[in-house]
Design a protein around this motif. Structure first.
Motif, short mmCIF file in Angstrom:
data_model
loop_
_atom_site.label_atom_id
_atom_site.label_comp_id
_atom_site.label_asym_id
_atom_site.label_seq_id
_atom_site.Cartn_x
_atom_site.Cartn_y
_atom_site.Cartn_z
N GLN A 1 0.86 -1.33 -0.06
CA GLN A 1 0.07 0.06 0.08
C GLN A 1 0.75 1.31 -0.10
OE1 GLN A 1 -2.53 -0.52 3.34
NE2 GLN A 1 -3.58 -2.10 2.75
N ASN A 2 0.46 2.40 -0.52
CA ASN A 2 1.27 3.46 -0.81
C ASN A 2 2.39 3.52 -1.53
OD1 ASN A 2 -0.90 4.98 1.01
ND2 ASN A 2 0.17 3.93 2.85
N ASP A 3 2.37 2.72 -2.36
CA ASP A 3 3.40 2.41 -3.08
C ASP A 3 5.07 1.99 -2.28
OD1 ASP A 3 2.08 3.14 -5.50
OD2 ASP A 3 2.48 5.19 -5.06
N GLY A 4 4.68 1.15 -1.41
CA GLY A 4 5.91 0.77 -0.65
C GLY A 4 6.43 -0.30 -1.52
N LEU A 5 7.82 -0.76 -1.09
CA LEU A 5 8.63 -1.77 -1.57
C LEU A 5 8.85 -2.71 -0.70
CD1 LEU A 5 11.16 0.38 -3.57
CD2 LEU A 5 9.11 -0.45 -4.48
N ILE A 6 8.96 -4.08 -1.13
CA ILE A 6 9.46 -5.18 -0.26
C ILE A 6 11.00 -5.84 -0.69
CG2 ILE A 6 9.13 -7.58 0.35
CD1 ILE A 6 6.21 -7.04 0.64
N LEU A 7 11.92 -5.89 0.04
CA LEU A 7 13.11 -6.39 -0.32
C LEU A 7 12.94 -8.02 0.14
CD1 LEU A 7 16.07 -6.57 -1.10
CD2 LEU A 7 16.66 -6.27 1.31
N LEU A 8 12.67 -8.87 -1.02
CA LEU A 8 12.32 -10.42 -0.41
C LEU A 8 13.46 -11.26 -0.79
CD1 LEU A 8 10.20 -12.48 -0.22
CD2 LEU A 8 9.54 -12.09 -2.48
N GLU A 9 13.58 -11.93 0.27
CA GLU A 9 14.73 -13.09 0.13
C GLU A 9 14.41 -14.52 0.00
OE1 GLU A 9 18.53 -14.98 2.86
OE2 GLU A 9 16.77 -14.23 3.74
N PHE A 10 14.82 -15.18 -0.78
CA PHE A 10 14.32 -16.71 -0.74
C PHE A 10 15.57 -17.38 -0.35
CE2 PHE A 10 11.65 -14.72 -4.24
CZ PHE A 10 10.37 -15.43 -4.02
N TYR A 11 15.39 -18.03 0.66
CA TYR A 11 16.56 -18.71 1.68
C TYR A 11 15.98 -20.18 2.03
CZ TYR A 11 14.27 -18.53 5.94
OH TYR A 11 13.20 -18.53 7.20
N SER A 12 17.14 -20.82 2.60
CA SER A 12 17.07 -21.93 3.14
C SER A 12 17.98 -21.78 4.50
CB SER A 12 17.53 -23.27 2.39
OG SER A 12 17.51 -24.35 3.07
N PRO A 13 17.26 -21.97 5.71
CA PRO A 13 18.07 -21.96 6.89
C PRO A 13 19.22 -23.15 6.97
CG PRO A 13 15.93 -23.20 7.45
CD PRO A 13 15.74 -22.49 5.86
N PHE A 14 19.17 -24.17 6.10
CA PHE A 14 20.33 -25.23 6.11
C PHE A 14 21.50 -24.75 4.90
CE2 PHE A 14 16.31 -27.28 7.06
CZ PHE A 14 16.78 -27.94 8.29
N CYS A 15 21.25 -23.79 4.26
CA CYS A 15 22.09 -23.21 3.24
C CYS A 15 23.30 -22.50 4.10
CB CYS A 15 21.60 -22.44 2.28
SG CYS A 15 22.83 -21.46 1.50
N GLY A 16 24.73 -22.72 4.03
CA GLY A 16 25.74 -22.10 4.68
C GLY A 16 25.76 -20.57 4.45
N SER A 17 25.68 -20.39 2.78
CA SER A 17 25.67 -19.01 2.40
C SER A 17 24.37 -18.11 2.99
CB SER A 17 25.56 -18.89 1.10
OG SER A 17 26.91 -19.65 0.51
N CYS A 18 23.37 -18.92 3.17
CA CYS A 18 22.29 -18.11 3.85
C CYS A 18 22.51 -17.88 5.38
CB CYS A 18 20.74 -18.82 3.73
SG CYS A 18 20.46 -19.12 2.02
N GLN A 19 23.09 -18.47 6.09
CA GLN A 19 23.59 -18.38 7.23
C GLN A 19 24.45 -17.31 7.67
OE1 GLN A 19 24.88 -22.33 8.44
NE2 GLN A 19 22.85 -23.23 8.37
N GLU A 20 25.36 -17.39 6.60
CA GLU A 20 26.26 -16.22 6.61
C GLU A 20 26.01 -14.69 6.20
OE1 GLU A 20 29.45 -17.20 3.88
OE2 GLU A 20 30.19 -18.97 4.87
#
Length: 554
Positions: A451-470
């Motif tokens: 609403q009100n032209d807001g933006l979302i920074l959206l992450e696709f991740y896996s909690p088991f992924c080492g790079s995601c943990q970092e």
């Protein structure tokens, strides 16, 4: 498979070479290291071939050698085998009759059925020229296939090659010693090769004419329907780069190189070997290429993955067989040039006028896909890894490839379940992140937070992924930074399907973490972030996007 360290040294580049690129034999007094009081029959035959001037004496010795070999194998009499230096290899030009006698002795050597027999056989093979190794393999495997398959159409011995220098030497050996008619050659087209490589397919076929039975595989199309809980489905083959990118995206080679290799090389090759009921396949790997290949043996056994082995065990009649090298458990892999140097390979190619990819004349030392091949790294000159230092460049090592990662998670989950252990999900802290779920994803993204032209920074991740943990602390910091009109959300892809928008795949996720900026002005859009995964770079990107949004309204 347990691997024994082999102390044989590489041949010096100063050794004299014959016209085939082989090292000429030196006298036994200057070339043997650590002589054994009881050399094997094949080694004794080789020494007699080098030193005896009497053909009759050679025949007598080899006749005895054959008998001793058979008796030794039947009674499983082992022992430490004599180790030979590279320069002790038998030179075929000595005597054709003696060569026949040596081959007869080799033909008495069957495939191993124990680890110790494998070690001993590698000792025998390590002292031989590649042509003897190939002829032994051809004789042994084709006879075995005839006995086991009862005449069914099959190809028990196959060469797999990308037509690199070593593969070309092997191919020329197969042709020169009349093995090519019964040994098909398979190469893998990833759909991403240099144009010169595609031209070379025709060049090599023309050179060997009708004797070369060349098969070119194509990448496989693998789907992962959500209802199969991580299992995959084979949907056919892909025949163009456009088709490939439609299925896997344009950057799979970079974001998930392991999975890229699986669908372009490993699976297509294994399917072909399975179709052909192949017992042994020939590779061009060498010790002098460095890395994991430095301890390479001439003969290896590649075990099937556990699931594949279980299926084969259930389907075979002799399921009580304790042979660790049974054909239901894997395939033999032959590396006939394991002890050759880079210079030996090229000496053979030049001296025997073997055709080769013209890219090598430009300075390449190893050639693969166009986007991951470059000139060798000069900082590695003189090192074993120099030859392949120009391969697999530009790969992103800061992400977890989605497909290979999910397969690992599935295997880990099954392992924990079988062991009766609890399946625990790592917690990645992000207090101000909005946790999105599959069933409410679109409604939440479209209606509640845009609403009100807001933006979302959206992450696709896996909690088991080492790079995601970092990356988790970076995302948490971005959420706490509270940029105006930007919210931070994330979606766990471990056991959820990535949502579509109006039945279209808007969010293309090949690896984790993947970031999108989602907006709704003037209409719904999702823009992929392709920069570095650090706080400063992402913050700068978001600031620029906010400015663009503001400017578009003025």
């Amino acid at each position: 498979m347990a691997r024994r360290h082999n102390s044989r040294s590489q041949s010096s580049s100063k050794d004299e070479l014959n016209a085939d690129g082989h090292h000429l034999l030196k006298s036994s007094s200057s070339s043997h290291h650590g002589k054994s009081p009881n050399p094997s029959p094949v080694h004794r035959a080789m020494r007699m071939l080098q030193n005896s001037s009497s053909i009759q004496k050679i025949k007598c010795v080899l006749g005895v050698a054959i008998i001793v070999v058979v008796i030794s194998l039947l009674n499983k009499i082992g022992g430490q085998q004599q180790q030979f230096h590279q320069s002790d290899r038998y030179d075929a030009s000595v005597d054709s009759a003696a060569e026949t006698e040596l081959l007869q002795a080799l033909y008495a050597l069957p495939l191993p059925t124990t680890q110790q027999e494998l070690i001993e056989l590698n000792d025998e093979l390590a002292g031989l020229e590649p042509k003897f190794i190939l002829q032994w393999a051809h004789h042994t495997v084709l006879n075995l296939q005839t006995q086991e398959k009862n005449g069914m159409k099959s190809h028990p011995l196959v060469q797999a090659t990308s037509f690199g220098p070593t593969g070309l030497v092997i191919l020329d050996h197969l042709s020169r010693y009349n093995l090519l008619d019964t040994v098909p050659v398979v190469t893998m087209d990833t759909l991403h090769l240099f144009k010169e490589s595609y031209v070379f397919f025709d060049t090599i076929q023309s050179h060997y004419n009708s004797t070369l039975h060349l098969t070119v595989t194509k990448p496989v199309h693998i789907a992962h329907p959500p209802e199969l809980d991580g299992d995959s489905v084979f949907k056919g083959f892909l025949y163009s780069k456009v088709e490939f990118q439609d299925v896997y995206g344009p950057t799979l080679w970079k974001t998930d190189p392991l999975y890229y290799t699986k669908v372009t090389k490993i699976d297509p090759l294994q399917q072909k070997l399975e179709e052909w009921q192949t017992i042994m396949w020939i590779t061009g790997r060498r010790r002098s290429q460095g890395g994991e290949r430095e301890e390479l043996d001439i003969l290896e056994f590649d075990s099937f993955p556990p699931d594949e082995e279980d299926r084969r065990v259930r389907n075979r009649e002799d399921d009580n067989d304790d042979n660790p090298f049974h054909s239901s458990k894997g395939r033999w892999k032959l590396n006939p040039l394991a002890y050759w140097s880079y210079d030996q390979v090229w000496n053979y190619i030049k001296n025997n006028k073997v055709p080769y990819n013209l890219l090598y004349d430009l300075g390449f030392t190893s050639i693969g896909d166009e986007m991951t091949t470059t000139f060798p790294n000069k900082s590695h000159v003189g090192d074993a890894i120099y030859e392949r230092s120009g391969r697999f460049t530009n790969l992103n090592q800061t992400e977890c490839g989605l497909h290979s990662h999910l397969q690992k998670i599935k295997a880990l989950k099954k392992q924990r379940k079988d062991a009766g252990e609890e399946w625990a999900v790592p917690e990645l802290k992000c207090e101000k992140c909005i946790e999105l779920k599959e069933d409410t994803f679109l409604e939440t993204v479209e209606n509640n937070y845009l609403q009100n032209d807001g933006l979302i920074l959206l992450e696709f991740y896996s909690p088991f992924c080492g790079s995601c943990q970092e990356f988790a602390p970076v995302l948490n910091r971005l959420a706490n930074h509270q940029l105006p009109n930007i919210l931070v959300a994330r979606f766990d892809v471990t056991e959820q399907s990535i949502p579509k928008y109006n039945n279209q795949e808007i969010f293309l996720v090949e690896s984790t973490p993947t970031l999108y900026l989602v907006g709704h002005s003037p209409s719904f859009y999702a823009e992929l972030y392709i920069g570095k995964h650090d706080f400063g770079a992402i913050l700068q990107w978001l600031t620029e996007k906010l400015k663009e949004e503001t400017d578009s309204k003025e």
